[in-house]
Write a protein that holds these residues in place. Structure first.
Motif, PDB file in Angstrom:
ATOM      1  N   GLU A 107    -103.074  40.222 -54.016  1.00 33.21           N
ATOM      2  CA  GLU A 107    -101.739  39.812 -54.468  1.00 33.21           C
ATOM      3  C   GLU A 107    -101.826  39.088 -55.800  1.00 33.21           C
ATOM      4  O   GLU A 107    -102.705  38.252 -56.015  1.00 33.21           O
ATOM      5  N   ILE A 108    -100.901  39.406 -56.698  1.00 30.81           N
ATOM      6  CA  ILE A 108    -100.847  38.740 -58.002  1.00 30.81           C
ATOM      7  C   ILE A 108    -100.476  37.274 -57.793  1.00 30.81           C
ATOM      8  O   ILE A 108     -99.538  36.945 -57.063  1.00 30.81           O
ATOM      9  N   GLY A 109    -101.220  36.391 -58.436  1.00 37.28           N
ATOM     10  CA  GLY A 109    -101.043  34.947 -58.242  1.00 37.28           C
ATOM     11  C   GLY A 109    -102.032  34.372 -57.251  1.00 37.28           C
ATOM     12  O   GLY A 109    -102.203  33.162 -57.168  1.00 37.28           O
ATOM     13  N   LYS A 110    -102.688  35.259 -56.462  1.00 31.21           N
ATOM     14  CA  LYS A 110    -103.685  34.811 -55.495  1.00 31.21           C
ATOM     15  C   LYS A 110    -105.082  35.348 -55.848  1.00 31.21           C
ATOM     16  O   LYS A 110    -105.924  35.536 -54.983  1.00 31.21           O
ATOM     17  N   GLU A 111    -105.284  35.585 -57.151  1.00 31.40           N
ATOM     18  CA  GLU A 111    -106.584  36.083 -57.596  1.00 31.40           C
ATOM     19  C   GLU A 111    -107.654  35.014 -57.399  1.00 31.40           C
ATOM     20  O   GLU A 111    -107.367  33.816 -57.409  1.00 31.40           O
ATOM     21  N   PRO A 112    -108.918  35.425 -57.194  1.00 29.77           N
ATOM     22  CA  PRO A 112    -110.004  34.443 -57.112  1.00 29.77           C
ATOM     23  C   PRO A 112    -110.099  33.630 -58.401  1.00 29.77           C
ATOM     24  O   PRO A 112    -109.628  34.062 -59.463  1.00 29.77           O
ATOM     25  N   GLY A 113    -110.743  32.463 -58.297  1.00 27.88           N
ATOM     26  CA  GLY A 113    -110.839  31.570 -59.450  1.00 27.88           C
ATOM     27  C   GLY A 113    -111.502  32.213 -60.646  1.00 27.88           C
ATOM     28  O   GLY A 113    -111.088  31.999 -61.793  1.00 27.88           O
ATOM     29  N   TRP A 114    -112.550  33.020 -60.410  1.00 24.72           N
ATOM     30  CA  TRP A 114    -113.250  33.629 -61.542  1.00 24.72           C
ATOM     31  C   TRP A 114    -112.362  34.625 -62.280  1.00 24.72           C
ATOM     32  O   TRP A 114    -112.478  34.790 -63.495  1.00 24.72           O
ATOM     33  N   VAL A 115    -111.449  35.289 -61.537  1.00 21.99           N
ATOM     34  CA  VAL A 115    -110.515  36.213 -62.178  1.00 21.99           C
ATOM     35  C   VAL A 115    -109.488  35.429 -63.001  1.00 21.99           C
ATOM     36  O   VAL A 115    -109.148  35.815 -64.134  1.00 21.99           O
ATOM     37  N   LYS A 116    -109.009  34.308 -62.464  1.00 23.29           N
ATOM     38  CA  LYS A 116    -108.054  33.477 -63.209  1.00 23.29           C
ATOM     39  C   LYS A 116    -108.676  32.951 -64.497  1.00 23.29           C
ATOM     40  O   LYS A 116    -108.001  32.856 -65.535  1.00 23.29           O
TER      41      LYS A 116
ATOM     42  N   GLU B 145    -101.030  43.657 -65.280  1.00 27.32           N
ATOM     43  CA  GLU B 145     -99.640  44.083 -65.402  1.00 27.32           C
ATOM     44  C   GLU B 145     -99.221  44.782 -64.104  1.00 27.32           C
ATOM     45  O   GLU B 145     -99.824  45.801 -63.731  1.00 27.32           O
ATOM     46  N   ASP B 146     -98.214  44.246 -63.446  1.00 21.34           N
ATOM     47  CA  ASP B 146     -97.739  44.830 -62.185  1.00 21.34           C
ATOM     48  C   ASP B 146     -96.783  45.977 -62.510  1.00 21.34           C
ATOM     49  O   ASP B 146     -95.559  45.838 -62.440  1.00 21.34           O
ATOM     50  N   ALA B 147     -97.348  47.118 -62.867  1.00 20.92           N
ATOM     51  CA  ALA B 147     -96.539  48.243 -63.349  1.00 20.92           C
ATOM     52  C   ALA B 147     -95.615  48.801 -62.276  1.00 20.92           C
ATOM     53  O   ALA B 147     -94.478  49.200 -62.560  1.00 20.92           O
ATOM     54  N   ASN B 148     -96.061  48.827 -61.023  1.00 23.26           N
ATOM     55  CA  ASN B 148     -95.227  49.418 -59.963  1.00 23.26           C
ATOM     56  C   ASN B 148     -94.395  48.379 -59.219  1.00 23.26           C
ATOM     57  O   ASN B 148     -93.653  48.706 -58.302  1.00 23.26           O
ATOM     58  N   GLY B 149     -94.545  47.092 -59.593  1.00 25.41           N
ATOM     59  CA  GLY B 149     -93.694  46.048 -59.031  1.00 25.41           C
ATOM     60  C   GLY B 149     -93.933  45.713 -57.579  1.00 25.41           C
ATOM     61  O   GLY B 149     -93.073  45.101 -56.942  1.00 25.41           O
ATOM     62  N   ASN B 150     -95.092  46.061 -57.017  1.00 27.38           N
ATOM     63  CA  ASN B 150     -95.337  45.777 -55.599  1.00 27.38           C
ATOM     64  C   ASN B 150     -96.013  44.421 -55.375  1.00 27.38           C
ATOM     65  O   ASN B 150     -96.326  44.067 -54.240  1.00 27.38           O
ATOM     66  N   GLY B 151     -96.266  43.664 -56.456  1.00 26.48           N
ATOM     67  CA  GLY B 151     -96.847  42.327 -56.322  1.00 26.48           C
ATOM     68  C   GLY B 151     -98.335  42.317 -56.071  1.00 26.48           C
ATOM     69  O   GLY B 151     -98.906  41.263 -55.783  1.00 26.48           O
TER      70      GLY B 151
ATOM     71  N   GLY C  86    -106.016  51.295 -64.155  1.00 27.42           N
ATOM     72  CA  GLY C  86    -104.778  51.041 -63.428  1.00 27.42           C
ATOM     73  C   GLY C  86    -104.018  49.884 -64.044  1.00 27.42           C
ATOM     74  O   GLY C  86    -103.636  49.924 -65.220  1.00 27.42           O
ATOM     75  N   GLU C  87    -103.814  48.823 -63.258  1.00 23.46           N
ATOM     76  CA  GLU C  87    -102.980  47.704 -63.712  1.00 23.46           C
ATOM     77  C   GLU C  87    -103.773  46.570 -64.356  1.00 23.46           C
ATOM     78  O   GLU C  87    -103.237  45.490 -64.564  1.00 23.46           O
ATOM     79  N   ILE C  88    -105.031  46.776 -64.667  1.00 24.47           N
ATOM     80  CA  ILE C  88    -105.807  45.766 -65.381  1.00 24.47           C
ATOM     81  C   ILE C  88    -106.360  46.366 -66.667  1.00 24.47           C
ATOM     82  O   ILE C  88    -106.639  47.570 -66.747  1.00 24.47           O
TER      83      ILE C  88
END
Length: 719
Positions: free
Chosen positions: A435-444, A455-461, A479-481
């Motif tokens: 889920e976007i916003g719940k990425e691991p710390g290293w990704v943030k 980028e959440d292109a399909n809007g599914n969060g 994809g979205e990264i």
């Protein structure tokens, strides 16, 4: 035999008997835990807690039994520690978390270049035996600032030395606290910060109640635990992997296999130097002088702060020298300067560390101080000769069984360690569906550094990955990264060596190598718990000695010797105990960000000791013309130059001389200190006749120190 010698012999024999029983008991207890695990299925977390609580209770018991209110016992263990036991205590004091936990990890990461630590740390004891130990024992006071104050005739020099001792020791003890936190986090499953607090509680029980007396006898027990815990697992590993029970002689087979695997996996290759045409640099684990400069530690420290405290600090821009895109910065791979500078700093720093130097105040005589150094070197050799085997066996297993495998097929231990937050699998395939916003710390951290865009292109969060494509300008998309870190290898679901990392930085955490080796090799958890007990013993034993140095610098050297010479014995001891608690609390706060690997933080302490205490003690013993103003200028100048170089290179590796990193910064502070001591001493008044007579007496360390004590008392101001 004199009555005193006979009493010492009886005392030595009694100690040998007690600690012999203790050694047999620890090995028997470990075998019992192993049987309960294998035959009865005792849960691993219970085994971890049993090892932890039993060893901590043991240290606490020794601390309580050794409690004292006698000043001689509190500061120098009553000066009656036999040479062989002082050698064991010094070995435990010396073999900190850096030696036990981080040295093998450093060798794991650096290969040949990591041998600078082993060569420097052992070579320093030769300097100690030849240059310092007998002379300091004859001097016979309590602290190194005591020596500086008496030799250089004034409280100003004493206070400067005390401040240097506090800075050096606080840096060193912070590294031990990091080791304590890591061990607690791994083997009893508590949060790193809570682990730090629990471990320091054990330290305080020993050093708070009995000072150097409690610390000494605890350290002897800790040495037995740490050397047993270090040798048994690696011997089992050697038998498992090579069929030969002497790991020190069998890890050559591991090195051969590592070379083969690195070639197969493309980790070893030759590249042309960006500066010198026709010069080729061989990368890989075995070739020497192969490490470039970088500010990875600084970037990792800022990311660690962001992860630990939810901050949003901007880390310094990641830099790596040599950088093929910036050839004007120079190419230092293939040259030995950084290796030699680090080795020299570790060697000279060894001979200048306050918590090691004061150990030679604790033996009964000058002769015993010489023997004590020999025993120390032997006990240290047992561990140092084994560390390369740990590194080689562990790297062999990682390359053989982990690197190049599908993430879904990784060994079970990787999932356990990942769930505890000790390692991170950094292949971007791992965030598919998160889920976007719940990425691991290293990704943030990658997102904050603008090297990864989601980028959440399909809007599914959720983050949905697709096939990788090159979008130019050094960037990729899947994809979205997208971003500079989105390479084909990072999204293929196959674990590469550089994708096995930790929360705050790329690359595997070297501090976890020794702790993880039993898991990697599939050995029973009890073997790992033994290693944890040994690592805890190593960290706590060194922390004990360092906290005593810090406390004595404040309570004895600054308060009693300088501010209030009429302070009562009880006031001095109470203040010393209070300062131990304060120093422990400060060390805990400094340990949370994990500014570098444990071995790197320890190297900082050694660089500072090499540029302050080594020159002032050396010239104080062997050059009568050295005086107080010279000593003050030397200590301040040497420390200032070392810290200046260290701080600048830590953040910006392009700031360097001959490719020397911040770890060898003391090589620049040392000559500055010596030059300042010599020049300022020659330009100012020579020492008094009493001080020069003291130096003459000091340089005859065959006799004991009764005459020396009388000379020092005569020179001391009236109280």
């Amino acid at each position: 035999m004199s009555a005193s010698a006979q009493s010492q012999s009886v005392f030595r024999n009694r100690l040998a008997r007690y600690y012999g029983y203790f050694t047999i008991g620890f090995i028997g207890f470990s075998l019992l835990m192993l049987l309960l695990e294998v035959l009865a299925g005792l849960p691993t977390q219970i085994i971890g807690w049993i090892f932890l609580l039993l060893t901590m209770a043991l240290y606490a018991t020794i601390g309580i039994l050794s409690r004292t209110k006698l000043l001689d016992e509190y500061y120098v263990a009553g000066r009656n520690v036999p040479a062989v036991f002082n050698g064991m205590a010094t070995g435990a004091d010396w073999m900190s978390a850096a030696s036990f936990i981080s040295m093998a990890g450093t060798l794991w990461l650096l290969g040949y270049d990591g041998l600078a630590y082993i060569m420097g740390w052992t070579g320093g004891y030769v300097l100690l035996a030849l240059l310092f130990a007998p002379y300091l024992r004859k001097f016979g006071q309590y602290t190194i600032p005591d020596f500086v104050g008496a030799r250089f005739g004034g409280n100003t020099a004493r206070v400067v030395a005390a401040i240097c001792a506090i800075i050096v020791s606080l840096t060193y003890v912070t590294a031990q606290v990091v080791g304590v936190g890591l061990i607690m986090q791994r083997f009893v499953g508590v949060d790193y910060t809570i682990g730090v607090i629990l471990g320091l509680s054990g330290v305080l029980v020993c050093s708070f109640l009995g000072g150097m007396k409690a610390v000494t006898w605890t350290q002897v027990a800790q040495y037995i635990i740490l050397i047993t815990a270090y040798l048994i697992p690696v011997t089992a590993l050697s038998i498992q992997l090579t069929g030969f029970p002497i790991p020190q002689l069998s890890y050559g087979q591991a090195l051969q296999r590592i070379q083969e695997l690195e070639v197969q996996q493309g980790l070893s290759k030759q590249t042309e130097s960006p500066v010198v045409k026709g010069k080729f640099i061989t990368s890989g684990y075995i070739p020497p002088f192969n490490e470039g400069l970088s500010n990875a530690a600084a970037v990792g420290a800022v990311n660690q702060l962001n992860t630990q405290f939810g901050l949003n600090l901007t880390p310094p821009a990641a830099q790596s020298i040599p950088d093929p895109k910036k050839p004007e910065l120079g190419d230092w791979r293939g040259t030995p300067w950084n290796f030699l500078a680090l080795m020299a700093c570790l060697m000279l720093g060894t001979a200048g560390l306050p918590h090691i130097l004061i150990r030679f105040y604790t033996v009964p005589s000058v002769r015993e101080s010489r023997m004590s150094v020999g025993w120390s070197l032997f006990f240290i050799f047992l561990l140092y000769f084994t560390a390369p085997a740990y590194a080689a066996f562990s790297r062999w297993q990682i390359l053989e069984n982990v690197v190049g495998k599908q993430i879904s097929e990784l060994p079970g231990w990787t999932k356990t360690w990942a769930s505890n937050g000790l390692i991170v699998i950094r292949d971007l395939k791992a965030i598919d569906g998160v889920e976007i916003g719940k990425e691991p710390g290293w990704v943030k951290n990658l997102i904050n550094a603008k090297s990864l865009v989601v980028e959440d292109a399909n809007g599914n969060g959720k983050i949905d990955l697709g096939e990788w494509e090159d979008i130019g300008e050094g960037k990729g998309r899947a994809g979205e990264i997208s971003g500079t870190v989105v390479t084909k290898a990072r999204v293929d679901g196959i674990l590469q060596l550089n994708e096995l990392g930790r929360a705050a930085a790329d690359g595997i955490d070297g501090d976890l190598v020794v702790l993880s080796t039993p898991d990697i090799a599939g050995l029973p958890f009890t073997i790992g718990a033994m290693i944890a007990a040994g690592g805890l013993a190593a960290a706590l034993s060194t922390a004990d000695g360092l906290l005593v140095v810090i406390a004595s610098a404040i309570a004895h050297d600054i308060y009693f010797r300088t501010i209030n010479p009429k302070a009562s014995l009880n006031t001095r001891i109470v203040l010393g105990k209070s300062m131990i608690v304060v120093a422990a609390a400060i060390a805990a706060l400094l340990a949370i960000p994990r500014l570098a690997l444990i071995a790197q933080m320890v190297a900082w302490a050694f660089s500072m000791a090499a540029s302050t205490f080594f020159p002032v003690v050396l010239l104080g013993i062997f050059w009568k013309r050295a005086n107080g103003p010279g000593a003050i200028a030397g200590m301040i100048g040497g420390l200032a130059v070392t810290l200046f170089y260290m701080a600048n290179n830590y953040v910006n590796p392009a700031f360097n001389v001959l490719g020397i990193s911040h770890l060898g910064a003391g090589i620049f502070g040392l000559p500055v200190a010596i030059i300042l001591i010599v020049v300022v001493s020659l330009l100012t008044k020579e020492p008094s006749k009493e001080i020069q007579d003291l130096v003459d007496n000091l340089r005859n360390p065959i006799t004991d120190d009764e005459g020396m004590s009388k000379m020092i008392d005569k020179m001391a101001p009236a109280k």
